[in-house]
Write a protein that holds these residues in place. Structure first.
Motif, PDB file in Angstrom:
ATOM      1  N   MET A 292       0.829  -1.176   0.000  1.00  0.00           N
ATOM      2  CA  MET A 292       0.000   0.000   0.000  1.00  0.00           C
ATOM      3  C   MET A 292       0.877   1.245   0.000  1.00  0.00           C
ATOM      4  O   MET A 292       2.075   1.145   0.093  1.00  0.00           O
ATOM      5  N   GLY A 293       0.280   2.388  -0.105  1.00  0.00           N
ATOM      6  CA  GLY A 293       1.065   3.597  -0.242  1.00  0.00           C
ATOM      7  C   GLY A 293       1.403   3.893  -1.693  1.00  0.00           C
ATOM      8  O   GLY A 293       2.101   4.851  -1.983  1.00  0.00           O
ATOM      9  N   GLU A 294       0.898   3.040  -2.582  1.00  0.00           N
ATOM     10  CA  GLU A 294       1.111   3.249  -4.019  1.00  0.00           C
ATOM     11  C   GLU A 294       0.488   4.575  -4.425  1.00  0.00           C
ATOM     12  O   GLU A 294      -0.606   4.917  -3.989  1.00  0.00           O
ATOM     13  N   ARG A 295       1.176   5.320  -5.257  1.00  0.00           N
ATOM     14  CA  ARG A 295       0.647   6.596  -5.735  1.00  0.00           C
ATOM     15  C   ARG A 295       0.078   6.426  -7.137  1.00  0.00           C
ATOM     16  O   ARG A 295       0.663   5.746  -7.976  1.00  0.00           O
TER      17      ARG A 295
ATOM     18  N   SER B  93      -6.343   0.127   3.624  1.00  0.00           N
ATOM     19  CA  SER B  93      -7.760  -0.258   3.607  1.00  0.00           C
ATOM     20  C   SER B  93      -8.297  -0.449   2.190  1.00  0.00           C
ATOM     21  O   SER B  93      -9.405  -0.923   2.002  1.00  0.00           O
ATOM     22  N   GLY B  94      -7.519  -0.031   1.190  1.00  0.00           N
ATOM     23  CA  GLY B  94      -7.963  -0.073  -0.202  1.00  0.00           C
ATOM     24  C   GLY B  94      -8.592   1.233  -0.654  1.00  0.00           C
ATOM     25  O   GLY B  94      -8.879   1.409  -1.829  1.00  0.00           O
ATOM     26  N   GLU B  95      -8.799   2.147   0.288  1.00  0.00           N
ATOM     27  CA  GLU B  95      -9.346   3.458  -0.058  1.00  0.00           C
ATOM     28  C   GLU B  95      -8.284   4.287  -0.764  1.00  0.00           C
ATOM     29  O   GLU B  95      -7.095   4.025  -0.638  1.00  0.00           O
TER      30      GLU B  95
ATOM     31  N   ARG C 294     -10.691  10.738   1.991  1.00  0.00           N
ATOM     32  CA  ARG C 294     -10.683   9.322   1.613  1.00  0.00           C
ATOM     33  C   ARG C 294     -11.898   8.976   0.759  1.00  0.00           C
ATOM     34  O   ARG C 294     -12.998   9.450   1.016  1.00  0.00           O
ATOM     35  N   TYR C 295     -11.650   8.096  -0.218  1.00  0.00           N
ATOM     36  CA  TYR C 295     -12.706   7.651  -1.125  1.00  0.00           C
ATOM     37  C   TYR C 295     -12.718   6.133  -1.158  1.00  0.00           C
ATOM     38  O   TYR C 295     -11.669   5.495  -1.175  1.00  0.00           O
ATOM     39  N   GLN C 296     -13.920   5.567  -1.188  1.00  0.00           N
ATOM     40  CA  GLN C 296     -14.094   4.113  -1.125  1.00  0.00           C
ATOM     41  C   GLN C 296     -13.671   3.383  -2.401  1.00  0.00           C
ATOM     42  O   GLN C 296     -13.326   2.217  -2.358  1.00  0.00           O
ATOM     43  N   SER C 297     -13.726   4.075  -3.540  1.00  0.00           N
ATOM     44  CA  SER C 297     -13.413   3.415  -4.807  1.00  0.00           C
ATOM     45  C   SER C 297     -12.682   4.382  -5.735  1.00  0.00           C
ATOM     46  O   SER C 297     -12.753   5.601  -5.546  1.00  0.00           O
TER      47      SER C 297
END
Length: 67
Positions: A1-4, A23-25, A32-35
């Protein structure tokens, strides 16, 4: 995670940057956005397909190719 991720909007002269959280957000400017599509729509100010809009910053791969 932490990918930009980035989304370039050349006609608007804008590039949006998102960070993928554990979290995948997606997080953009502290929000923060869910998708991916939620994030893209927030940037666009209307409906947008985030799976085709966002690209991985390190190599430019479209997000839909990483699914």
């Amino acid at each position: 995670m932490g990918e930009r991720l980035y989304w370039r909007r050349p006609r608007l002269g804008k590039t949006f940057i998102a960070v993928v959280l554990a979290s995948g957000e997606l997080e953009i400017n502290g929000r923060r956005y869910q998708s991916p599509s939620d994030a893209a729509s927030a940037c666009a100010g209307g409906a947008a397909n985030g799976w085709t809009a966002w690209r991985r910053e390190r190599d430019g791969t479209p997000l839909n190719k990483l699914r």
